[in-house]
Design an enzyme around this catalytic site. Structure first.
Site, PDB file in Angstrom:
ATOM      1  N   ASN A 179     123.712  20.916 144.153  1.00  0.00           N
ATOM      2  CA  ASN A 179     124.097  22.182 143.157  1.00  0.00           C
ATOM      3  C   ASN A 179     122.649  22.993 143.283  1.00  0.00           C
ATOM      4  OD1 ASN A 179     124.380  23.748 141.041  1.00  0.00           O
ATOM      5  ND2 ASN A 179     124.217  22.202 139.349  1.00  0.00           N
ATOM      6  N   LYS A 211     122.239  25.932 141.572  1.00  0.00           N
ATOM      7  CA  LYS A 211     122.219  26.579 140.211  1.00  0.00           C
ATOM      8  C   LYS A 211     121.967  28.155 140.652  1.00  0.00           C
ATOM      9  CE  LYS A 211     120.737  22.118 138.389  1.00  0.00           C
ATOM     10  NZ  LYS A 211     119.676  21.491 137.607  1.00  0.00           N
ATOM     11  N   HIS A 239     128.985  20.933 133.504  1.00  0.00           N
ATOM     12  CA  HIS A 239     127.398  20.603 133.966  1.00  0.00           C
ATOM     13  C   HIS A 239     126.680  20.502 132.535  1.00  0.00           C
ATOM     14  CE1 HIS A 239     123.172  21.011 135.490  1.00  0.00           C
ATOM     15  NE2 HIS A 239     123.846  20.434 136.555  1.00  0.00           N
ATOM     16  N   GLU A 284     123.883  21.998 131.731  1.00  0.00           N
ATOM     17  CA  GLU A 284     123.462  23.146 131.833  1.00  0.00           C
ATOM     18  C   GLU A 284     124.581  24.271 130.996  1.00  0.00           C
ATOM     19  OE1 GLU A 284     120.036  22.662 134.841  1.00  0.00           O
ATOM     20  OE2 GLU A 284     121.683  23.764 135.318  1.00  0.00           O
ATOM     21  N   GLU A 291     125.245  12.395 134.354  1.00  0.00           N
ATOM     22  CA  GLU A 291     123.968  13.173 134.194  1.00  0.00           C
ATOM     23  C   GLU A 291     123.172  12.596 132.998  1.00  0.00           C
ATOM     24  OE1 GLU A 291     124.177  17.731 135.418  1.00  0.00           O
ATOM     25  OE2 GLU A 291     125.715  17.401 133.729  1.00  0.00           O
ATOM     26  N   GLY A 325     115.346  17.685 135.386  1.00  0.00           N
ATOM     27  CA  GLY A 325     114.177  18.572 135.537  1.00  0.00           C
ATOM     28  C   GLY A 325     112.882  18.258 134.495  1.00  0.00           C
ATOM     29  N   SER A 382     117.712  13.665 138.887  1.00  0.00           N
ATOM     30  CA  SER A 382     116.471  13.846 139.774  1.00  0.00           C
ATOM     31  C   SER A 382     116.323  12.828 140.629  1.00  0.00           C
ATOM     32  CB  SER A 382     115.199  13.518 138.610  1.00  0.00           C
ATOM     33  OG  SER A 382     115.027  14.623 137.561  1.00  0.00           O
ATOM     34  N   GLY A 417     120.032  18.309 142.457  1.00  0.00           N
ATOM     35  CA  GLY A 417     119.716  19.620 141.851  1.00  0.00           C
ATOM     36  C   GLY A 417     118.546  20.207 142.608  1.00  0.00           C
TER      37      GLY A 417
END
Length: 250
Positions: free
Chosen positions: A9, A11, A95, A97, A167, A173, A213, A234
């Site tokens: 992904n 992003k 997702h 986010e 996730e 992150g 991660s 990611g």
């Protein structure tokens, strides 16, 4: 037998030239002898060029999101038909986010799932708990509710087009990573939750990806767990050598 999948992904990263450079690096560096499916999800404006660039490779292209409506006055949004028209047949939905930054509710995500399935698209459905949920030992309940609210209205036949991506939000992150044992514990719980709703055959066939991660130095151990079928990657997907190492680990 369920599929092994490694999806990157990207992003909101990589302009047109950078996208082409990264795709060329991936073509050069990704192993060709892996049974795992490889997917990349560039930004919307680079999807069509990515599809064309990867036409004769073993790398598939996914969208990072789409709107639930067929069309209409939704400025800035992208429909399923638009994605299909450029050769994109897989979409990431839910997702963390999108949930956190754009306030996408379970009801909105369920509607997006419906639209994607109606258009014969494959869904990579994301879900997972935040740090406060794990600290309060409420993480299993949160995950079950996200699955139930987002996917349990579907029919058994739809699960041929559904991939799950767990996730742990607290491990995205942040530099934190769930241990392989924590990942396996949750993936086993997810599979059992699917089994209770849809039966053993679907539970054993659905691919469940880990999305917290994953890096070259931890991928092999995470992927070795029996209920982990790959990863939704990611940051490490933005560097060809790292992504190739993660693909090799599976």
């Amino acid at each position: 037998m369920r599929h092994k999948i490694v999806a990157g992904n990207w992003k909101m990263h990589k302009n047109a030239a950078e996208t082409e450079d990264l795709l060329n690096d991936l073509i050069d560096q990704l192993p060709n002898d892996k049974d795992a499916e490889i997917i990349v999800a560039p930004t919307f404006v680079n999807l069509a060029s990515a599809v064309a660039h990867l036409e004769f490779t073993n790398i598939d292209v996914a969208a990072q999101n789409m709107h639930q409506a067929e069309n209409g006055a939704f400025t800035g949004e992208i429909s399923a038909d638009m994605l299909k028209s450029i050769g994109v047949n897989t979409v990431i939905i839910g997702h963390s986010e999108r949930r956190a930054c754009f306030y996408e509710s379970d009801a909105i995500l369920a509607a997006k799932v419906n639209t994607a399935l109606k258009h014969h698209m494959r869904v990579i459905f994301c879900f997972g708990e935040e740090l406060k949920d794990r600290q309060s030992k409420n993480h299993f309940t949160i995950v079950e509710n996200q699955l139930r609210n987002g996917l349990f209205h579907t029919e058994a036949k739809d699960w041929n087009s559904i991939v799950l991506a767990y996730e742990p939000v607290w491990a995205i992150g942040t530099g934190e990573t769930a241990t392989p044992e924590q990942a396996q514990e949750m993936h086993a719980f997810i599979r059992e939750t699917i089994r209770k709703q849809f039966g053993s055959e679907i539970a054993e066939e659905v691919s469940i990806l880990y999305g917290g991660s994953v890096k070259p130095d931890n991928a092999k151990e995470i992927f070795s767990k029996p209920d982990v079928d790959g990863g939704l990657i990611g940051g490490a997907a933005l560097k060809a050598s790292d992504f190739a190492a993660i693909v090799s680990a599976i």
